[in-house]
Design a protein around this motif. Structure first.
Motif, PDB file in Angstrom:
ATOM      1  N   VAL A  13       0.920  -1.197   0.074  1.00 13.93           N
ATOM      2  CA  VAL A  13       0.280  -0.042  -0.030  1.00 13.93           C
ATOM      3  C   VAL A  13       1.011   1.113  -0.042  1.00 13.93           C
ATOM      4  CG1 VAL A  13      -1.430   1.446   1.551  1.00 13.93           C
ATOM      5  CG2 VAL A  13      -2.053  -1.412   1.388  1.00 13.93           C
ATOM      6  N   ALA A  14       0.618   1.572  -0.828  1.00 17.19           N
ATOM      7  CA  ALA A  14       1.450   3.171  -1.338  1.00 17.19           C
ATOM      8  C   ALA A  14       0.257   4.308  -0.371  1.00 17.19           C
ATOM      9  CB  ALA A  14       1.268   3.793  -2.763  1.00 17.19           C
ATOM     10  N   VAL A  15       1.425   5.377   0.404  1.00 19.98           N
ATOM     11  CA  VAL A  15       0.112   6.420   1.383  1.00 19.98           C
ATOM     12  C   VAL A  15       1.276   7.531   1.037  1.00 19.98           C
ATOM     13  CG1 VAL A  15      -0.183   7.125   3.592  1.00 19.98           C
ATOM     14  CG2 VAL A  15      -0.330   4.327   3.051  1.00 19.98           C
ATOM     15  N   THR A  16       0.323   8.637   0.226  1.00 18.18           N
ATOM     16  CA  THR A  16       0.918   9.880   0.566  1.00 18.18           C
ATOM     17  C   THR A  16      -0.273  10.568   1.987  1.00 18.18           C
ATOM     18  OG1 THR A  16      -1.449  10.718  -0.638  1.00 18.18           O
ATOM     19  CG2 THR A  16       0.093  10.569  -1.976  1.00 18.18           C
ATOM     20  N   GLY A  17       1.249  11.325   2.364  1.00 18.11           N
ATOM     21  CA  GLY A  17       0.220  12.257   3.114  1.00 18.11           C
ATOM     22  C   GLY A  17       0.300  11.805   4.672  1.00 18.11           C
ATOM     23  N   PRO A  18       1.434   9.894   4.919  1.00 14.55           N
ATOM     24  CA  PRO A  18       1.021  10.173   6.087  1.00 14.55           C
ATOM     25  C   PRO A  18       1.692  10.269   7.277  1.00 14.55           C
ATOM     26  CG  PRO A  18       3.059   9.314   5.144  1.00 14.55           C
ATOM     27  CD  PRO A  18       2.525  10.153   4.189  1.00 14.55           C
ATOM     28  N   ARG A  44       6.381  15.623   1.753  1.00 17.56           N
ATOM     29  CA  ARG A  44       7.624  15.904   2.311  1.00 17.56           C
ATOM     30  C   ARG A  44       9.028  16.554   3.618  1.00 17.56           C
ATOM     31  NH1 ARG A  44       4.410  21.160  -0.175  1.00 17.56           N
ATOM     32  NH2 ARG A  44       2.696  21.150   1.705  1.00 17.56           N
ATOM     33  N   ARG A  45       7.686  15.769   5.177  1.00 14.15           N
ATOM     34  CA  ARG A  45       8.843  16.362   5.933  1.00 14.15           C
ATOM     35  C   ARG A  45       9.713  15.499   6.372  1.00 14.15           C
ATOM     36  NH1 ARG A  45       3.566  16.880  10.060  1.00 14.15           N
ATOM     37  NH2 ARG A  45       2.631  17.976   8.283  1.00 14.15           N
ATOM     38  N   TYR A  59      10.035   4.561   4.343  1.00 15.78           N
ATOM     39  CA  TYR A  59       9.480   5.976   4.526  1.00 15.78           C
ATOM     40  C   TYR A  59      10.301   6.433   3.182  1.00 15.78           C
ATOM     41  CZ  TYR A  59       8.355  10.649   5.431  1.00 15.78           C
ATOM     42  OH  TYR A  59       7.580  11.885   4.819  1.00 15.78           O
ATOM     43  N   ARG A  60       9.950   7.376   2.536  1.00 12.73           N
ATOM     44  CA  ARG A  60      10.525   8.790   1.363  1.00 12.73           C
ATOM     45  C   ARG A  60      10.049   9.400   1.377  1.00 12.73           C
ATOM     46  NH1 ARG A  60       9.208   4.997  -3.541  1.00 12.73           N
ATOM     47  NH2 ARG A  60       9.897   3.856  -2.381  1.00 12.73           N
ATOM     48  N   ARG A  61      10.784  11.164   1.724  1.00 11.00           N
ATOM     49  CA  ARG A  61      10.490  11.998   1.221  1.00 11.00           C
ATOM     50  C   ARG A  61       9.758  12.604   0.248  1.00 11.00           C
ATOM     51  NH1 ARG A  61      14.244  16.232   5.251  1.00 11.00           N
ATOM     52  NH2 ARG A  61      12.219  17.697   3.984  1.00 11.00           N
ATOM     53  N   GLY A  62       9.136  13.446  -0.515  1.00 10.39           N
ATOM     54  CA  GLY A  62       8.647  13.213  -1.805  1.00 10.39           C
ATOM     55  C   GLY A  62       7.668  14.690  -1.885  1.00 10.39           C
ATOM     56  N   ASP A  63       7.252  15.229  -2.918  1.00 12.99           N
ATOM     57  CA  ASP A  63       6.708  16.691  -2.530  1.00 12.99           C
ATOM     58  C   ASP A  63       5.174  14.976  -4.153  1.00 12.99           C
ATOM     59  OD1 ASP A  63       4.920  18.215  -3.972  1.00 12.99           O
ATOM     60  OD2 ASP A  63       6.347  19.585  -3.262  1.00 12.99           O
ATOM     61  N   VAL A  64       3.573  15.421  -3.554  1.00  9.68           N
ATOM     62  CA  VAL A  64       2.878  14.434  -5.294  1.00  9.68           C
ATOM     63  C   VAL A  64       2.765  15.843  -6.068  1.00  9.68           C
ATOM     64  CG1 VAL A  64       0.923  14.101  -3.388  1.00  9.68           C
ATOM     65  CG2 VAL A  64       1.292  16.683  -3.516  1.00  9.68           C
ATOM     66  N   ARG A  67       5.584  14.802 -10.622  1.00 11.47           N
ATOM     67  CA  ARG A  67       5.167  13.181 -11.080  1.00 11.47           C
ATOM     68  C   ARG A  67       6.394  12.274 -11.283  1.00 11.47           C
ATOM     69  NH1 ARG A  67       0.866  15.298 -13.866  1.00 11.47           N
ATOM     70  NH2 ARG A  67       1.101  13.105 -15.021  1.00 11.47           N
ATOM     71  N   ASP A  68       7.470  12.869 -11.600  1.00  8.89           N
ATOM     72  CA  ASP A  68       8.235  11.277 -11.163  1.00  8.89           C
ATOM     73  C   ASP A  68       8.156  10.118  -9.598  1.00  8.89           C
ATOM     74  OD1 ASP A  68       9.030  12.438 -14.196  1.00  8.89           O
ATOM     75  OD2 ASP A  68      10.876  12.993 -13.086  1.00  8.89           O
ATOM     76  N   ALA A  69       8.161  11.590  -8.796  1.00  5.40           N
ATOM     77  CA  ALA A  69       8.183  10.642  -6.865  1.00  5.40           C
ATOM     78  C   ALA A  69       7.077  10.418  -7.218  1.00  5.40           C
ATOM     79  CB  ALA A  69       8.888  12.110  -6.140  1.00  5.40           C
TER      80      ALA A  69
END
Length: 349
Positions: A13-18, A44-45, A59-64, A67-69
């Protein structure tokens, strides 16, 4: 493309904003789920899953907005949970993350052939309209309210999701919680004007104000009812959606019972003052036009009309049984806010 979850045991499961108020509860629920093998979070944090005792979570740092991330994140997933959303900001700064960021997540998810996408929308998507039926059911259109950009953007994102899904194989669950509270979700209390002001007051003055009953804050109460839901209960519903229970679609989420501003004031130990509905309408209209005001002030618009939701569908389809009532959630939220406030004051001494 065949659904990934049918090709192997266990779900990734991939979660943005965890790392947000709902995100931590959702990831904790997935961590406990036997059907979930792996959780990949991105925000981002900085964040360390091991510090919370999570063993399935990376966990990885990235920004929605990258697009590549986003493509890399969802490319590894069987299910995508989209939680990344700016609540308190400004209409311009929030639109990028909320609209363009969501588009990136939705398009990448569909392009990768992910079987399910779970999106955290909000009761605000319905908008605060006098014509809305009470209680609100999931077949009521999500029209948003232009006077509250958070509401307008939530409705826009739902429309965007429906457009992106056309022609793809991805099924979507859209969950619409009411105001979310609990130990990790204190925004309701944090956004009150007095709470904002108190953060800037010298501690001796604040202690004096807290000891004098006559100087307690006064909250205007237009008599409009509202609902609360605990972040753990939202997480339980989202876990059910991740696992594919019930049919894809829209689900309302709210704890049992309703509250008023007078209930909020009483639990805080403050005072409430009944005010005419017209006064609230006028104030909301003025605040909605003042872009220079902080976003917290514009939330008065939310108390112009009741937005009480029926939750029968979630209980029937998802087997959802919230553990906390609205009042229990409010009390936990207030207690957590008080603890956090005392901790901040101690650090500032």
């Amino acid at each position: 493309m065949a659904p990934r979850s049918s090709r192997k045991a266990g779900l990734t499961v991939a979660v943005t904003g965890p790392t947000g108020e709902i995100g931590k509860a959702v990831v904790a629920a997935l961590e406990r789920s036997a059907e979930v093998t792996r959780v990949i979070g991105m925000a981002r944090r900085p964040f360390d899953p091991a510090a919370r005792g999570w063993k399935k979570v990376s966990y990885r740092r990235g920004d929605v907005l990258d697009r590549d991330a986003v493509a890399e994140l969802v490319g590894e997933a069987d299910v995508v949970v989209h939680l990344a959303f700016v609540i308190m900001g400004g209409p311009r700064e929030s639109a990028g993350v909320n609209l363009e960021g969501s588009r990136n997540v939705f398009e990448a998810t569909v392009s990768a052939g992910v079987e399910r996408l779970v999106y955290a929308s909000s009761v605000a998507a319905y908008g605060f309209h006098a014509q809305n039926p009470q209680p609100l059911t999931e077949d009521v259109p999500a029209r948003g309210s232009e006077s509250l950009y958070y509401s307008a953007q939530k409705a826009q994102v739902e429309k965007l999701l429906a457009e992106v899904l056309l022609g793809g194989s991805t099924a979507a669950y859209v969950l619409r919680p009411c105001i979310v509270g609990g130990p990790d979700a204190t925004l309701l209390i944090d956004s009150l004007p007095y709470t904002q002001i108190s953060k800037r007051l010298p501690r001796p003055l604040l202690q004096m104000l807290e000891k004098l009953p006559l100087l307690k804050p006064i909250l205007p109460d237009p008599g409009v009812q509202f609902q609360l839901v605990h972040h753990d209960d939202v997480a339980g519903a989202m876990r059910s959606a991740v696992l594919g229970r019930g049919e894809p679609g829209v689900y309302n989420l709210a704890g049992a019972g309703v509250l008023t501003v007078s209930d909020l004031a009483r639990e805080l130990g403050w005072h409430a003052l009944a005010v005419p509905e017209l006064s609230v309408d006028a104030l909301a209209e003025v605040l909605g036009r003042l872009d220079f005001l902080p976003a917290e002030a514009q939330w008065v618009s939310a108390f112009r009309e009741p937005v009480i939701m029926a939750t029968t569908k979630a209980r029937r389809e998802l087997g959802w049984r919230p553990r906390y009532s609205a009042l229990q959630t409010l009390r936990q939220t207030i207690a957590a806010n008080s603890t956090n406030s005392h901790r901040r004051r101690s650090l500032n001494q």
